[in-house]
Design a protein around this motif. Sequence first.
Motif, mmCIF file in Angstrom:
data_model
loop_
_atom_site.group_PDB
_atom_site.id
_atom_site.type_symbol
_atom_site.label_atom_id
_atom_site.label_comp_id
_atom_site.label_asym_id
_atom_site.label_seq_id
_atom_site.Cartn_x
_atom_site.Cartn_y
_atom_site.Cartn_z
ATOM 1 N N LEU A 1 -7.868 9.218 -2.030
ATOM 2 C CA LEU A 1 -7.762 9.335 -0.584
ATOM 3 C C LEU A 1 -8.030 10.798 -0.242
ATOM 4 N N CYS B 1 -4.812 12.891 -2.125
ATOM 5 C CA CYS B 1 -3.794 11.988 -2.645
ATOM 6 C C CYS B 1 -4.458 10.746 -3.220
ATOM 7 N N ALA B 2 -3.649 9.917 -3.832
ATOM 8 C CA ALA B 2 -4.132 8.662 -4.394
ATOM 9 C C ALA B 2 -3.648 7.511 -3.521
ATOM 10 N N LEU B 3 -4.559 6.586 -3.243
ATOM 11 C CA LEU B 3 -4.237 5.375 -2.509
ATOM 12 C C LEU B 3 -3.992 4.258 -3.518
ATOM 13 N N ARG C 1 3.890 9.743 0.010
ATOM 14 C CA ARG C 1 3.466 10.343 1.281
ATOM 15 C C ARG C 1 3.401 9.325 2.411
ATOM 16 N N CYS D 1 -6.708 13.251 2.812
ATOM 17 C CA CYS D 1 -5.444 13.995 2.789
ATOM 18 C C CYS D 1 -5.671 15.403 2.254
ATOM 19 N N ASP E 1 1.047 11.623 -3.942
ATOM 20 C CA ASP E 1 0.424 12.910 -4.215
ATOM 21 C C ASP E 1 0.385 13.150 -5.725
ATOM 22 N N VAL F 1 -3.091 7.959 -11.293
ATOM 23 C CA VAL F 1 -2.984 8.739 -10.056
ATOM 24 C C VAL F 1 -3.575 10.127 -10.240
ATOM 25 N N VAL G 1 0.841 -1.198 0.000
ATOM 26 C CA VAL G 1 0.000 0.000 0.000
ATOM 27 C C VAL G 1 0.874 1.244 0.000
ATOM 28 N N ALA H 1 3.713 4.676 3.053
ATOM 29 C CA ALA H 1 3.771 3.324 2.491
ATOM 30 C C ALA H 1 3.931 2.317 3.607
ATOM 31 N N VAL I 1 0.652 5.744 -0.609
ATOM 32 C CA VAL I 1 -0.118 6.970 -0.810
ATOM 33 C C VAL I 1 0.765 7.926 -1.608
#
Length: 242
Positions: free
Chosen positions: A145, A152-154, A86, A148, A80, A112, A76, A88, A78
């Motif tokens: 996500l 951000c992208a998960l 950001r 944030c 930006d 993303v 996993v 992990a 995250v």
Amino acid sequence: MGTGSADVGKLIAALYETACGTDNWPQLDSAALNSRQWQELLPHLQRALCLQQRLREAQLASRCALAALDAMGAAVLVLDAGLGLRFATPAGHALHAAQLAHAVPPALVRAVRLVIASAGGAPQCQSLRLARKQQTPLALTVTLLAACQPPCALLIARDPTQASTSVPALRQLFDLTQAEALVGKELAQGATIEEIAARSGISVNTVKTHLHHTYLKTDTRRQGELIALIHGATAHLAVLDA
């Protein structure tokens, strides 16, 4: 300060050590403080204790979340909008260092940025594959996500070849015998009844008997229904087979 005040002072001094520790804060000389100083100090100690408790709860929640992600066998991250990392999990850090730190695939860049651009509207979710040298591509899911700031992208990455069905989980969830759970696992992984019989050293009729019992216990009627149920119930619990 009287005997009662001295006892209260000792209690507050103990609270001070509990809240602040003794390594990074000055020692508290309880005998040197008068009643007014105790009264001024107590609210600060109470706030420190509350903050310490909240911090412990947050740390526990974080550890539990990371343990759950590890149990699911997923990496996993995250990212930006600039593809900066950001956050992990340990597996996410390994993936980032091995394949994303120097050159992010264009398809992942687009995914993303697309999901981040959806913030404020209908959230987007993108699925794609990440090629690996001499290995099966990873299956990636990228979603927003929004919690944030900025959004951000998960990114969740899985190795499809490592997905398996947990026999202990099947037994516990549906009250199956070991033999019934093994038949269910083999079916979920694409084996035929004949192949299961050959691998297990039993007859086809015996496999069919186990399968019939499994239908009754899982309230299913066909192999397709049973396989779908198994995948949905245990796909992320393969760690239990370790």
